[in-house]
Design an enzyme around this catalytic site. Structure first.
Site, PDB file in Angstrom:
ATOM      1  N   GLU A 129      -0.059   0.044  23.217  1.00 44.45           N
ATOM      2  CA  GLU A 129      -0.120  -0.878  23.906  1.00 44.45           C
ATOM      3  C   GLU A 129      -1.307  -1.750  23.771  1.00 44.45           C
ATOM      4  O   GLU A 129      -1.270  -3.124  23.500  1.00 44.45           O
ATOM      5  CB  GLU A 129       0.085  -0.514  25.310  1.00 44.45           C
ATOM      6  CG  GLU A 129      -0.039  -1.756  26.484  1.00 44.45           C
ATOM      7  CD  GLU A 129       0.184  -1.011  28.013  1.00 44.45           C
ATOM      8  OE1 GLU A 129       0.823   0.127  28.035  1.00 44.45           O
ATOM      9  OE2 GLU A 129       0.341  -1.696  28.931  1.00 44.45           O
ATOM     10  N   TYR A 157       7.125   1.121  31.536  1.00 41.60           N
ATOM     11  CA  TYR A 157       7.914  -0.214  31.497  1.00 41.60           C
ATOM     12  C   TYR A 157       9.224  -0.053  31.332  1.00 41.60           C
ATOM     13  O   TYR A 157       9.568  -0.448  30.125  1.00 41.60           O
ATOM     14  CB  TYR A 157       7.045  -1.112  30.638  1.00 41.60           C
ATOM     15  CG  TYR A 157       5.591  -1.297  30.744  1.00 41.60           C
ATOM     16  CD1 TYR A 157       5.235  -2.120  31.780  1.00 41.60           C
ATOM     17  CD2 TYR A 157       4.964  -0.492  29.814  1.00 41.60           C
ATOM     18  CE1 TYR A 157       3.805  -2.324  31.904  1.00 41.60           C
ATOM     19  CE2 TYR A 157       3.530  -0.770  30.150  1.00 41.60           C
ATOM     20  CZ  TYR A 157       2.906  -1.740  31.173  1.00 41.60           C
ATOM     21  OH  TYR A 157       1.309  -1.932  30.996  1.00 41.60           O
ATOM     22  N   GLY A 184      -0.144 -12.048  33.042  1.00 42.43           N
ATOM     23  CA  GLY A 184       0.146 -10.952  32.208  1.00 42.43           C
ATOM     24  C   GLY A 184      -1.302 -10.364  31.934  1.00 42.43           C
ATOM     25  O   GLY A 184      -1.241  -9.324  31.152  1.00 42.43           O
ATOM     26  N   TRP A 244      10.286  -7.386  30.364  1.00 43.70           N
ATOM     27  CA  TRP A 244       9.226  -8.283  31.065  1.00 43.70           C
ATOM     28  C   TRP A 244       9.346  -9.561  30.287  1.00 43.70           C
ATOM     29  O   TRP A 244       9.850  -9.488  29.217  1.00 43.70           O
ATOM     30  CB  TRP A 244       7.867  -7.549  30.810  1.00 43.70           C
ATOM     31  CG  TRP A 244       7.206  -6.769  31.795  1.00 43.70           C
ATOM     32  CD1 TRP A 244       6.225  -7.460  32.807  1.00 43.70           C
ATOM     33  CD2 TRP A 244       7.782  -5.613  32.532  1.00 43.70           C
ATOM     34  NE1 TRP A 244       6.218  -6.291  33.555  1.00 43.70           N
ATOM     35  CE2 TRP A 244       6.828  -5.361  33.572  1.00 43.70           C
ATOM     36  CE3 TRP A 244       8.613  -4.603  32.068  1.00 43.70           C
ATOM     37  CZ2 TRP A 244       6.981  -3.983  34.342  1.00 43.70           C
ATOM     38  CZ3 TRP A 244       8.752  -3.361  32.765  1.00 43.70           C
ATOM     39  CH2 TRP A 244       7.910  -3.217  34.038  1.00 43.70           C
ATOM     40  N   ASP A 282      -3.388  -8.524  34.008  1.00 44.01           N
ATOM     41  CA  ASP A 282      -3.595  -7.941  35.263  1.00 44.01           C
ATOM     42  C   ASP A 282      -4.898  -8.066  36.048  1.00 44.01           C
ATOM     43  O   ASP A 282      -5.078  -8.674  36.926  1.00 44.01           O
ATOM     44  CB  ASP A 282      -2.602  -6.722  35.519  1.00 44.01           C
ATOM     45  CG  ASP A 282      -1.192  -6.704  35.000  1.00 44.01           C
ATOM     46  OD1 ASP A 282      -0.861  -7.824  34.380  1.00 44.01           O
ATOM     47  OD2 ASP A 282      -0.462  -5.870  35.189  1.00 44.01           O
ATOM     48  N   TYR A 307      -7.451  -1.246  30.121  1.00 42.07           N
ATOM     49  CA  TYR A 307      -6.378  -2.440  30.461  1.00 42.07           C
ATOM     50  C   TYR A 307      -6.936  -3.816  30.010  1.00 42.07           C
ATOM     51  O   TYR A 307      -7.253  -3.863  28.558  1.00 42.07           O
ATOM     52  CB  TYR A 307      -5.897  -2.452  31.910  1.00 42.07           C
ATOM     53  CG  TYR A 307      -4.464  -2.698  32.024  1.00 42.07           C
ATOM     54  CD1 TYR A 307      -3.364  -2.286  31.116  1.00 42.07           C
ATOM     55  CD2 TYR A 307      -4.040  -3.454  33.304  1.00 42.07           C
ATOM     56  CE1 TYR A 307      -2.063  -2.689  31.248  1.00 42.07           C
ATOM     57  CE2 TYR A 307      -2.667  -3.707  33.291  1.00 42.07           C
ATOM     58  CZ  TYR A 307      -1.808  -3.341  32.475  1.00 42.07           C
ATOM     59  OH  TYR A 307      -0.447  -3.640  32.358  1.00 42.07           O
ATOM     60  N   ASP A 335       6.650 -10.053  26.974  1.00 39.92           N
ATOM     61  CA  ASP A 335       6.990  -9.198  25.972  1.00 39.92           C
ATOM     62  C   ASP A 335       8.386  -9.316  25.386  1.00 39.92           C
ATOM     63  O   ASP A 335       8.292  -8.980  24.229  1.00 39.92           O
ATOM     64  CB  ASP A 335       7.391  -7.809  26.930  1.00 39.92           C
ATOM     65  CG  ASP A 335       5.891  -7.003  27.578  1.00 39.92           C
ATOM     66  OD1 ASP A 335       5.764  -7.745  28.557  1.00 39.92           O
ATOM     67  OD2 ASP A 335       5.318  -6.394  27.086  1.00 39.92           O
TER      68      ASP A 335
HETATM   69  C1  DGY Z   1       2.585  -3.131  35.588  1.00 41.71           C
HETATM   70  O1  DGY Z   1       3.384  -2.630  36.083  1.00 41.71           O
HETATM   71  O2  DGY Z   1       1.587  -2.815  35.213  1.00 41.71           O
HETATM   72  C2  DGY Z   1       2.740  -4.672  35.211  1.00 41.71           C
HETATM   73  O3  DGY Z   1       1.697  -5.159  34.336  1.00 41.71           O
HETATM   74  C3  DGY Z   1       2.868  -5.558  36.233  1.00 41.71           C
HETATM   75  O4  DGY Z   1       3.645  -6.602  35.656  1.00 41.71           O
END
Ligand code: DGY
Length: 438
Positions: free
Chosen positions: A399, A29, A160, A33, A162, A349, A36
């Site tokens: 995370e 990342y 958010g 974001w 996903d 996730y 975040d």
């Molecule tokens: C990612 O790249 O995994 C993000 O969650 C997309 O925002």
């Protein structure tokens, strides 16, 4: 007395600092974001109030002309991330950005900081107020459609969360664009593929991006004709809470006109909330707007009704019963998806892992509910905070976490985990703005 991990958490924020904004984690990342950044400001506020405000101001710098605050501000390209700015092809505030938004926690974070800092904090909040107001108007204008009384979302990434099973009804109702070009994912090179969304899901995520790009990111077209349209209890509850916090700010700042406007939106949202109540599941669930179909289970977003201040006695009782049932099934925290439902996957996730920011918001709502006399809600809020503490002490600043083993999943040294440790889960966090709220 500082806890020994406080210094580790502070070092993670400094390592992820990019001179005014904070990346969520190195490699996977590398940009800013939206939510975040807002959560990270709560951690910065425990170290350096000025730096916390700069985080929020840099986020607001990415505002689009129509008021949207995008989910990613790219600022630069990075060949190690996919899909980057060349895929999105959107611009806002002079930056390359993504063409969608993300859960609007900003107003609530601004209020927490302003409330803790008194007059200097309110002065900084006053600068951000018009931008946040524009963003909240944007949700009303760009994400509400005829026939649906609550705010919607046009892409799972906008929530958010996903790859939550919450999106299965909406993803099942759409097809992959036959002209979608072959692409190479980077996320599955940085992390174990078994902890990331599937290839089939990515094809659909990118088909929605292709649609948005080909329609010049005209938001009304995305909502009306786009491939995906679902109502998300996460976005809905977070926005309703953010409206309440924006109303608090409007009153403190003496902005009578906006205050009346915000109150009208709050009343409408409260009236619409039952749209998301799934009587079969006895829970607030995501819902596909076009078919009316509910998602098949209780997600961590379902538990945010307390945070939003929504629900009658039976709805609150049923939600608390779900939380207790799930607490018997896992060792740590509130998982992102119901362990008794299909598609639970403890390390993948948003299909199972525990996320600290969701647990923080759930606990904040439960604590407030507890203050109205519900001792069970207080106990659950304390349990979630204690579990987060144990997870970080045992595993580190990941995370997210496997709710059964407590092992860390995906990126290490993650900014919002470090920030919410400092602001909430650490034993020394009692006096921070975030801890006051939760
Ligand atoms: C990612 O790249 O995994 C993000 O969650 C997309 O925002």
């Amino acid at each position: 007395m500082p806890h020994e991990l406080d210094a580790v958490a502070a070092a993670i924020l400094r390592k992820n600092d990019r001179d005014g904004f904070t990346i969520p984690a190195a490699r996977h990342y590398p940009f800013q974001w939206n939510w975040d950044s807002a959560f990270t400001a709560l951690g910065w506020a425990t170290l350096d109030a000025e730096r916390a405000w700069r985080e929020l101001e840099s986020l607001a710098d990415g505002q689009a002309d129509d008021g949207m605050l995008p989910h990613i501000i790219f600022r630069h390209d990075d060949a190690d991330y996919f899909p980057g700015p060349r895929v999105w092809r959107a611009q806002a505030g002079g930056h390359p950005v993504s063409g969608i938004s993300q859960p609007p926690v900003l107003a609530s974070v601004v209020r927490a900081l302003a409330e803790a800092q008194g007059a200097p904090g309110l002065a900084r909040a006053a600068e951000l107020f018009p931008k946040i107001l524009d963003w909240h108007r944007w949700w009303r204008r760009a994400r509400m459609v005829d026939g649906c009384p609550v705010v919607c979302t046009v892409h799972p990434w906008e929530t958010g969360r996903d790859n939550s099973p919450d999106w299965h009804p909406g993803l099942a109702a759409m097809t992959v664009d036959p002209q979608l070009q072959p692409y190479r994912r980077k996320d599955t090179e940085h992390s174990a593929p078994a902890e990331r969304p599937s290839g089939a899901e990515y094809d659909k995520y990118l088909s929605i991006v292709k649609f948005g790009r080909e329609h010049g990111w005209r938001q009304e077209v995305l909502a009306r004709d786009g491939p995906f349209l679902m109502a998300d209890p996460g976005v809905f509850f977070i926005l309703l809470r953010a409206e309440r916090d924006l109303l608090w700010l409007a009153r403190r700042l003496g902005r009578g006109g906006p205050a009346a406007e915000i109150e009208t939106r709050i009343t409408a949202a409260e009236r619409g909330a039952d749209y998301l109540w799934n009587a079969d599941a006895r829970a607030y669930c995501a819902r596909d707007v076009r078919s009316g179909r509910f998602a098949p289970g209780f997600s961590s977003a379902s538990a945010l009704c307390f945070y939003a201040g929504v629900g009658g006695a039976q709805q609150r009782r049923a939600t608390l019963q779900h939380l207790r049932r799930i607490a018997q099934k896992v060792r740590f925290g509130q998982p992102s998806w119901d362990p008794d439902a299909a598609h639970f996957d403890r390390r993948r996730y948003w299909c199972g892992p525990v996320w600290c920011q969701m647990n923080y918001l759930i606990a904040a709502g439960l604590r407030e509910r507890g203050e109205q006399g519900d001792a069970g809600a207080t106990a659950m809020a304390e349990k979630l905070r204690g579990d987060l503490r144990r997870l970080v002490e045992r595993t580190g600043f990941y995370e997210c976490f496997d709710p059964l083993s407590g092992d860390g999943c995906l990126s290490a040294d993650f900014s919002w985990t470090a920030a919410l440790w400092l602001a909430w889960a650490s034993p020394s966090a009692r006096k921070t703005p975030a801890a006051a709220a939760a």
